[in-house]
Design an enzyme around this catalytic site. Structure first.
Site, PDB file in Angstrom:
ATOM      1  N   TRP A  90       4.620   1.759  -0.186  1.00 35.38           N
ATOM      2  CA  TRP A  90       5.408   0.604  -0.644  1.00 35.38           C
ATOM      3  C   TRP A  90       6.098   0.872  -1.975  1.00 35.38           C
ATOM      4  CZ3 TRP A  90       6.435  -1.724   3.446  1.00 35.38           C
ATOM      5  CH2 TRP A  90       5.481  -1.997   4.424  1.00 35.38           C
ATOM      6  N   ASP A 117       4.694  -5.683  -7.327  1.00 34.76           N
ATOM      7  CA  ASP A 117       4.569  -6.107  -5.932  1.00 34.76           C
ATOM      8  C   ASP A 117       3.115  -6.537  -5.730  1.00 34.76           C
ATOM      9  OD1 ASP A 117       4.283  -6.300  -3.191  1.00 34.76           O
ATOM     10  OD2 ASP A 117       5.146  -4.328  -2.734  1.00 34.76           O
ATOM     11  N   LYS A 149       0.345 -11.688   3.947  1.00 39.43           N
ATOM     12  CA  LYS A 149      -0.948 -11.070   3.680  1.00 39.43           C
ATOM     13  C   LYS A 149      -1.931 -12.136   3.199  1.00 39.43           C
ATOM     14  CE  LYS A 149       1.200  -7.124   4.418  1.00 39.43           C
ATOM     15  NZ  LYS A 149       2.101  -6.347   3.610  1.00 39.43           N
TER      16      LYS A 149
HETATM   17  C1  LIG Z   1       3.257  -5.515   3.614  1.00 38.29           C
HETATM   18  C2  LIG Z   1       3.727  -5.064   2.300  1.00 38.29           C
HETATM   19  C3  LIG Z   1       5.090  -4.946   1.991  1.00 38.29           C
HETATM   20  C4  LIG Z   1       6.177  -5.202   3.000  1.00 38.29           C
HETATM   21  O1  LIG Z   1       6.338  -6.554   3.202  1.00 38.29           O
HETATM   22  P1  LIG Z   1       7.476  -7.160   4.131  1.00 38.29           P
HETATM   23  O2  LIG Z   1       7.334  -8.619   3.869  1.00 38.29           O
HETATM   24  O3  LIG Z   1       7.160  -6.752   5.528  1.00 38.29           O
HETATM   25  O4  LIG Z   1       8.770  -6.614   3.680  1.00 38.29           O
HETATM   26  C5  LIG Z   1       5.446  -4.576   0.711  1.00 38.29           C
HETATM   27  N1  LIG Z   1       4.519  -4.320  -0.223  1.00 38.29           N
HETATM   28  C6  LIG Z   1       3.196  -4.410   0.042  1.00 38.29           C
HETATM   29  C7  LIG Z   1       2.209  -4.115  -1.047  1.00 38.29           C
HETATM   30  C8  LIG Z   1       2.760  -4.784   1.306  1.00 38.29           C
HETATM   31  O5  LIG Z   1       1.453  -4.871   1.560  1.00 38.29           O
END
Ligand SMILES: *Cc1c(COP(=O)(O)O)cnc(C)c1O
Length: 363
Positions: A101, A171, A195
């Site tokens: 990511w 993030d 998540k």
């Molecule tokens: C799942 C995830 C993403 C991607 O998320 P999307 O909403 O599918 O774009 C980005 N960063 C982390 C840490 C993730 O777990």
């Protein structure tokens, strides 16, 4: 029958939330219609979105100097929006590379300026958070970027980099609201909802106000934070139902006792699994101990055939989505806020039984 769902995302939601949504599905309170059928500009919906923001502010103690935005495009669109909106000064940003990511964020940032990688644990399949020195950070950088919890590898930053006056962008997709965090430490926090916050379809962005409007109006309107901040996430139709569901999840969190209680439960759940992994002769955790995540716990037996047999047998017992990410292999248990402690206990009991049977040569 409902199972214990260890999916990394979209992930388990609290049963109480699903039931509340079900009870309001056809007819929301006295509105005479489903939330899905409402105008986003109606009074009933205004209350939903404003209430959702208020609950998030309360749970995270978000200062008034930050805007909360409800956007679309997932966390992945933030990989683009962050550099597009922020790489406007020195056009340089510093990154700590801790996995897929963060790599994706680096790749996008390179399209807008110089993305400088301070440290990386790529050579060791991102099994730890790499170390770095304060002096490595560029004082002129437009921002410093981290992925705070690494969903795939099960690592997390236990201490945030001290970036001085340079804004920290993080993030938090897989760790937002899992434990107490000081919003003041960040310039921008973003998280896809699927998540730890709700269903897919909405991305939460928490942005310090002075970081809005650092780019001129030549960028696409929908990709400018200013557009959404100036219109309270109502420039166009927001993902109305996903925001409603997010509001129910936040309400559930408050009813649980807020972030302190949730953090305590998360630590308890994670230690049940980690304690077992540390004593097991069959299974072992793959992330460095000092960087272990509270939310995503990857583990292996060391034998791919046995891993596959474990995943299959667990599935048959209603312990599902335990297969690890293809880049790490083995297993991964994602134990977000909504995973009950009984789910973790059931998993560990099953692992113990599997280990015993393996020792006895039954498997
Ligand atoms: C799942 C995830 C993403 C991607 O998320 P999307 O909403 O599918 O774009 C980005 N960063 C982390 C840490 C993730 O777990």
């Amino acid at each position: 029958m409902r199972v214990y769902n260890f999916s990394a995302g979209p992930a388990v939601l609290p049963l109480e939330v699903l039931e509340k949504a079900q009870s309001e599905f056809v007819c929301f309170q006295d509105s005479g219609m489903s939330v899905m059928e409402m105008s986003h500009r109606s009074k009933a919906y205004s209350q939903i979105i404003e209430g959702t923001e208020a609950k998030l502010r309360q749970l995270m103690q978000i200062p008034d100097t930050y805007k909360v935005l409800f956007l679309q495009g997932g966390a992945s669109l933030q990989f683009t929006m962050v550099p597009m909106n922020l790489m406007t000064g020195s056009k340089k940003a510093d990154f700590i590379d801790t996995g897929v990511w963060s790599s994706k964020a680096i790749k996008e940032a390179k399209k807008f300026g110089k993305a400088n990688v301070i440290a990386s644990s790529k050579a060791d399949t991102y099994s730890y958070i790499p170390t770095y020195k304060k002096e490595q950070f560029d004082k002129e950088a437009d921002y410093v970027y981290i992925c705070q919890n690494n969903t795939i590898y099960g690592t997390k930053f236990n201490t945030l980099p001290n970036t001085g006056n340079v804004p920290l962008v993080a993030d938090l997709s897989s760790c937002i609201l899992s434990e107490k965090m000081d919003v003041n430490r960040y310039g921008i926090i973003f998280a896809g909802a699927q998540k730890n916050l709700g269903p897919a379809g909405v991305t939460v962005v928490i942005i310090r106000e002075d970081l809005i409007g650092r780019v001129d109006e030549s960028i696409p309107t929908m990709l400018n934070y200013k557009t959404h901040a100036a219109n309270d996430s109502m420039f166009n139709t927001p993902p109305t139902y996903a925001i409603y569901m997010l509001g129910l999840v936040l309400e559930w969190m408050l009813a649980q006792g807020g972030i302190e209680v949730i953090e305590k439960k998360n630590k308890e759940k994670a230690s049940i699994l980690y304690d077992y992994l540390d004593t097991s002769k069959l299974f072992r955790g793959t992330a460095a101990k000092e960087d272990r995540s509270l939310m995503n716990i990857p583990f292996v037996t060391g034998d791919e055939t046995l891993d596959a047999a474990f995943v299959k047998a667990a599935t048959a017992k209603g312990l599902v989505n335990l297969k690890g990410h293809r880049s790490v292999g083995g297993m991964r248990a994602s134990i977000y806020n909504a995973m009950p402690i009984d789910g973790v206990k059931a998993l560990v009991d099953f692992m113990k039984q599997f280990e015993r049977q393996h020792e006895e040569g039954i498997l």
